[in-house]
Design a protein around this motif. Structure first.
Motif, mmCIF file in Angstrom:
data_model
loop_
_atom_site.group_PDB
_atom_site.id
_atom_site.type_symbol
_atom_site.label_atom_id
_atom_site.label_comp_id
_atom_site.label_asym_id
_atom_site.label_seq_id
_atom_site.Cartn_x
_atom_site.Cartn_y
_atom_site.Cartn_z
ATOM 1 N N LYS A 37 0.130 7.840 -2.803
ATOM 2 C CA LYS A 37 1.077 7.441 -1.759
ATOM 3 C C LYS A 37 0.609 6.163 -1.081
ATOM 4 O O LYS A 37 0.967 5.078 -1.501
ATOM 5 N N ASP A 38 -0.160 6.292 -0.021
ATOM 6 C CA ASP A 38 -0.636 5.121 0.722
ATOM 7 C C ASP A 38 -1.708 4.387 -0.072
ATOM 8 O O ASP A 38 -2.502 4.994 -0.773
ATOM 9 N N THR A 39 -1.737 3.066 0.071
ATOM 10 C CA THR A 39 -2.758 2.282 -0.625
ATOM 11 C C THR A 39 -4.021 2.123 0.208
ATOM 12 O O THR A 39 -5.055 1.743 -0.312
ATOM 13 N N ARG A 40 -3.938 2.400 1.527
ATOM 14 C CA ARG A 40 -5.102 2.266 2.408
ATOM 15 C C ARG A 40 -5.233 3.486 3.315
ATOM 16 O O ARG A 40 -4.248 4.080 3.707
ATOM 17 N N LEU A 41 -6.477 3.787 3.653
ATOM 18 C CA LEU A 41 -6.785 4.915 4.518
ATOM 19 C C LEU A 41 -7.925 4.478 5.433
ATOM 20 O O LEU A 41 -8.868 3.828 4.989
ATOM 21 N N ASP A 51 -11.393 15.180 0.369
ATOM 22 C CA ASP A 51 -10.250 14.522 1.011
ATOM 23 C C ASP A 51 -9.898 13.219 0.289
ATOM 24 O O ASP A 51 -8.725 12.929 0.051
ATOM 25 N N ILE A 52 -10.910 12.437 -0.058
ATOM 26 C CA ILE A 52 -10.666 11.152 -0.723
ATOM 27 C C ILE A 52 -10.162 11.365 -2.143
ATOM 28 O O ILE A 52 -9.249 10.675 -2.601
ATOM 29 N N TYR A 53 -10.737 12.339 -2.861
ATOM 30 C CA TYR A 53 -10.232 12.642 -4.205
ATOM 31 C C TYR A 53 -8.758 13.046 -4.157
ATOM 32 O O TYR A 53 -7.950 12.602 -4.981
ATOM 33 N N ASN A 54 -8.386 13.883 -3.181
ATOM 34 C CA ASN A 54 -6.983 14.290 -3.039
ATOM 35 C C ASN A 54 -6.095 13.097 -2.714
ATOM 36 O O ASN A 54 -4.994 12.963 -3.247
ATOM 37 N N TRP A 55 -6.554 12.229 -1.815
ATOM 38 C CA TRP A 55 -5.789 11.029 -1.450
ATOM 39 C C TRP A 55 -5.586 10.120 -2.659
ATOM 40 O O TRP A 55 -4.495 9.599 -2.872
#
Length: 127
Positions: A24-28, A15-19
């Motif tokens: 897109k977003d700079t924070r999760l 999930d983190i690799y895809n993010w």
């Protein structure tokens, strides 16, 4: 202890690799309150700083209620599971009234504690 912001999902490594690849977003934010902040390195690789916000039990006066950050490492160098374990230890310290950053730093002075040019004199000499 003040309740911290939390997301709704527990993220896996994929999930983190895809993010990181989406750009897109700079924070999760995950379900534990662990925040991933995208970092682009000079060689073009992307990593994520893992940290958590908390309110120190030692803040008072104008600093009362101010959030501090506790760094849990960098993804993918450090594991998400390891960061979650650090959060559990951090919560235990906060319950005892101990600031996790102070505990980790071993009491060494921080900027604004009167040490160095950023201290109480604002870089001016007292002479």
């Amino acid at each position: 202890m003040a309740e911290r912001k939390r997301g709704t999902t527990i993220y896996s490594n994929s999930d983190i690799y895809n993010w990181l690849a989406e750009q897109k977003d700079t924070r999760l934010l995950d379900k534990f309150g662990l925040e991933f902040e995208r970092r682009v390195l000079t060689d073009g690789r992307t990593t994520a700083r893992m940290s958590i916000s908390y309110v120190s039990p030692h803040t008072e006066g104008k600093w009362a209620g101010k959030e501090r950050r506790y760094s849990c490492g960098t993804f993918p160098t450090d594991s998400i599971e390891g960061a979650h374990l650090q959060i559990e230890k951090m919560d235990a310290l906060l319950t005892k009234g101990i600031d996790p950053n102070d505990e980790r730093d071993g009491g060494r002075p921080r900027v604004g504690d009167g040490m160095g040019p950023e201290g109480r004199n604002g870089g001016r000499s007292s002479e």
